[in-house]
Design an enzyme around this catalytic site. Sequence first.
Site, mmCIF file in Angstrom:
data_model
loop_
_atom_site.group_PDB
_atom_site.id
_atom_site.type_symbol
_atom_site.label_atom_id
_atom_site.label_comp_id
_atom_site.label_asym_id
_atom_site.label_seq_id
_atom_site.Cartn_x
_atom_site.Cartn_y
_atom_site.Cartn_z
ATOM 1 N N ASP A 1 8.223 -6.096 16.651
ATOM 2 C CA ASP A 1 9.452 -5.435 16.327
ATOM 3 C C ASP A 1 10.612 -6.143 15.900
ATOM 4 O O ASP A 1 10.800 -7.241 16.618
ATOM 5 C CB ASP A 1 9.663 -4.370 17.615
ATOM 6 C CG ASP A 1 10.974 -3.722 17.411
ATOM 7 O OD1 ASP A 1 11.363 -3.728 16.381
ATOM 8 O OD2 ASP A 1 11.212 -2.945 18.391
ATOM 9 N N PRO B 1 5.525 -5.325 2.101
ATOM 10 C CA PRO B 1 4.378 -6.192 1.858
ATOM 11 C C PRO B 1 4.464 -7.573 1.471
ATOM 12 O O PRO B 1 3.987 -8.380 1.495
ATOM 13 C CB PRO B 1 3.600 -5.556 0.707
ATOM 14 C CG PRO B 1 4.832 -4.746 -0.233
ATOM 15 C CD PRO B 1 5.699 -4.330 1.025
ATOM 16 N N GLY B 2 5.903 -8.039 1.179
ATOM 17 C CA GLY B 2 6.412 -9.264 1.121
ATOM 18 C C GLY B 2 7.164 -9.586 -0.211
ATOM 19 O O GLY B 2 7.391 -10.824 -0.419
ATOM 20 N N GLY B 3 7.690 -8.586 -0.903
ATOM 21 C CA GLY B 3 8.616 -8.984 -1.994
ATOM 22 C C GLY B 3 9.848 -9.918 -1.725
ATOM 23 O O GLY B 3 9.962 -10.740 -2.316
ATOM 24 N N ASP C 1 6.691 -7.926 10.688
ATOM 25 C CA ASP C 1 6.534 -6.487 10.190
ATOM 26 C C ASP C 1 5.305 -6.162 10.832
ATOM 27 O O ASP C 1 4.406 -6.700 10.916
ATOM 28 C CB ASP C 1 6.414 -6.602 8.791
ATOM 29 C CG ASP C 1 6.815 -4.924 8.430
ATOM 30 O OD1 ASP C 1 6.115 -3.973 8.925
ATOM 31 O OD2 ASP C 1 7.773 -4.719 7.378
ATOM 32 N N LYS D 1 21.529 0.677 4.616
ATOM 33 C CA LYS D 1 20.941 2.018 3.915
ATOM 34 C C LYS D 1 22.028 2.926 4.254
ATOM 35 O O LYS D 1 22.404 3.045 5.531
ATOM 36 C CB LYS D 1 19.575 2.479 4.599
ATOM 37 C CG LYS D 1 18.410 1.295 4.728
ATOM 38 C CD LYS D 1 17.781 0.979 3.523
ATOM 39 C CE LYS D 1 16.659 -0.224 3.576
ATOM 40 N NZ LYS D 1 16.164 -0.713 2.522
HETATM 41 C C1 LIG Z 1 11.758 -1.204 2.613
HETATM 42 S S1 LIG Z 1 10.226 -1.776 3.344
HETATM 43 C C2 LIG Z 1 10.426 -3.611 2.877
HETATM 44 C C3 LIG Z 1 9.932 -4.355 1.967
HETATM 45 C C4 LIG Z 1 10.121 -5.667 1.744
HETATM 46 N N1 LIG Z 1 11.330 -6.328 1.859
HETATM 47 C C5 LIG Z 1 9.425 -6.185 0.441
HETATM 48 O O1 LIG Z 1 10.180 -6.754 -0.306
HETATM 49 O O2 LIG Z 1 8.147 -6.058 0.245
HETATM 50 C C6 LIG Z 1 10.761 -1.849 4.928
HETATM 51 C C7 LIG Z 1 9.848 -2.316 6.030
HETATM 52 O O3 LIG Z 1 10.358 -2.530 7.319
HETATM 53 C C8 LIG Z 1 9.436 -2.375 8.427
HETATM 54 N N2 LIG Z 1 10.089 -1.975 9.630
HETATM 55 C C9 LIG Z 1 10.847 -0.891 9.854
HETATM 56 N N3 LIG Z 1 11.323 -0.993 11.135
HETATM 57 C C10 LIG Z 1 10.927 -2.165 11.442
HETATM 58 C C11 LIG Z 1 11.010 -2.946 12.877
HETATM 59 N N4 LIG Z 1 11.697 -2.169 13.908
HETATM 60 N N5 LIG Z 1 10.237 -4.044 13.110
HETATM 61 C C12 LIG Z 1 9.663 -4.654 11.977
HETATM 62 N N6 LIG Z 1 9.403 -4.112 10.785
HETATM 63 C C13 LIG Z 1 9.913 -2.854 10.706
HETATM 64 C C14 LIG Z 1 8.531 -1.402 7.803
HETATM 65 O O4 LIG Z 1 7.368 -1.447 8.319
HETATM 66 C C15 LIG Z 1 8.467 -1.648 6.307
HETATM 67 O O5 LIG Z 1 7.319 -2.537 5.853
#
Ligand SMILES: C[S@@+](CC[C@H](N)C(=O)[O-])C[C@H]1O[C@@H](n2cnc3c(N)ncnc32)[C@H](O)[C@@H]1O
Length: 356
Positions: A262, A224-226, A242, A307
């Site tokens: 993507d 969500p944008g952290g 995202d 990860k």
């Molecule tokens: C751990 S969360 C990110 C949290 C973010 N960094 C924050 O601080 O709020 C991982 C994010 O990666 C996104 N995601 C996973 N695969 C993706 C892709 N192929 N393209 C774009 N976003 C992707 C997911 O939708 C998810 O919102």
Amino acid sequence: MSPDRILLYCRAGFESECAQEIMDHATENGCTGYVKAQKNAAYVEWVETVPGDAKRLHRSVAFESLVFARQWFLSLPMMDNLPETDRVTPLLAAFRSLQVRLGHLWVESPDTNQGKELATFCKKFTAPLAQRLRQQDLLTKTQNPGRAWGHAFFLDSRRVFVGYSTADNRSVHHNGIMRLKFPHEAPSRSTLKLDEAFLTLLTEEEREERVRLSDKAVDLGAAPGGWTWQLVRRGLFVTAVDNGPMDPGLLETGQVVHKREDGFRYQPKQPVAWMVCDMVEKPRRVADLMATWLVKGLCRQTIFNLKLPMKRRYEELQSCLHRIQGKLEAAEIDYVIRARQLYHDREEVTVYIGIC
Ligand SMILES: C[S@@+](CC[C@H](N)C(=O)[O-])C[C@H]1O[C@@H](n2cnc3c(N)ncnc32)[C@H](O)[C@@H]1O
């Protein structure tokens, strides 16, 4: 007495990675010893089998180059059966035997539930021990970052490791943990990860030179944008990629454009200063994507998470880092790379790469 081992603190559950890493360094530097590690203990011991090798190893390796260690110090063998009525006297004797005048004292415990229960004990114990060390001229009156710092690392109220870390080759934080306050306006807790990464993986000079107001950035896997929040806070203009929803408040800043695309396909039309990536994906896939951006010149700096898998985490990390380095070297790009399992990381490692 001379320290015969290095004590390394790590995240609980990552003792084997921490052990593998220090063993690799020992081998590389021709230092002979073995590792003592217990699962979930949150620390590891590297014990010399040739006198002097612990000091040599500690001197040969830059603390900043370690991924899994949060702190390390040269230690005496563990003291056990500390008398409950007077723990200070044997500790004083141990510190005196090190023959080092200390510039600071940390009384610490492992970052485990049991270790946390010792926090109050450690706090209470610090002042009396520091006072006695000062009386004996073993500790400076005020904190001195240019000197060795003393560590008393308690496993419980009767067992302790005593030793010292050296100037410019240690974490300056208590327990090796950078404590950051969660900013309540930030949309997610993972904001702390990127903040810690900026503070840990870049020097102050690099932060000034490389994070400039109005620079452009891309955040892959932003919702969500952290992380985006951290970039906005530093004055950057961010394209947040995202499919998930972004925090509306962030979009209102005028510094964020949200693209529901993507992250593995998106590429900016113009190169950007920064690309950050927190997508939950196989580490190898992320590593290759990062290398592509750098080799194509799409960004000059990147911070991203790898990860770690369930098994063979150390090997997988090494292989990812080598893949990226191989591609950058093949493209004759000069770069700095730093990787670390941050305090705010869980099953992951955060990497910074900057093009020189
Ligand atoms: C751990 S969360 C990110 C949290 C973010 N960094 C924050 O601080 O709020 C991982 C994010 O990666 C996104 N995601 C996973 N695969 C993706 C892709 N192929 N393209 C774009 N976003 C992707 C997911 O939708 C998810 O919102």
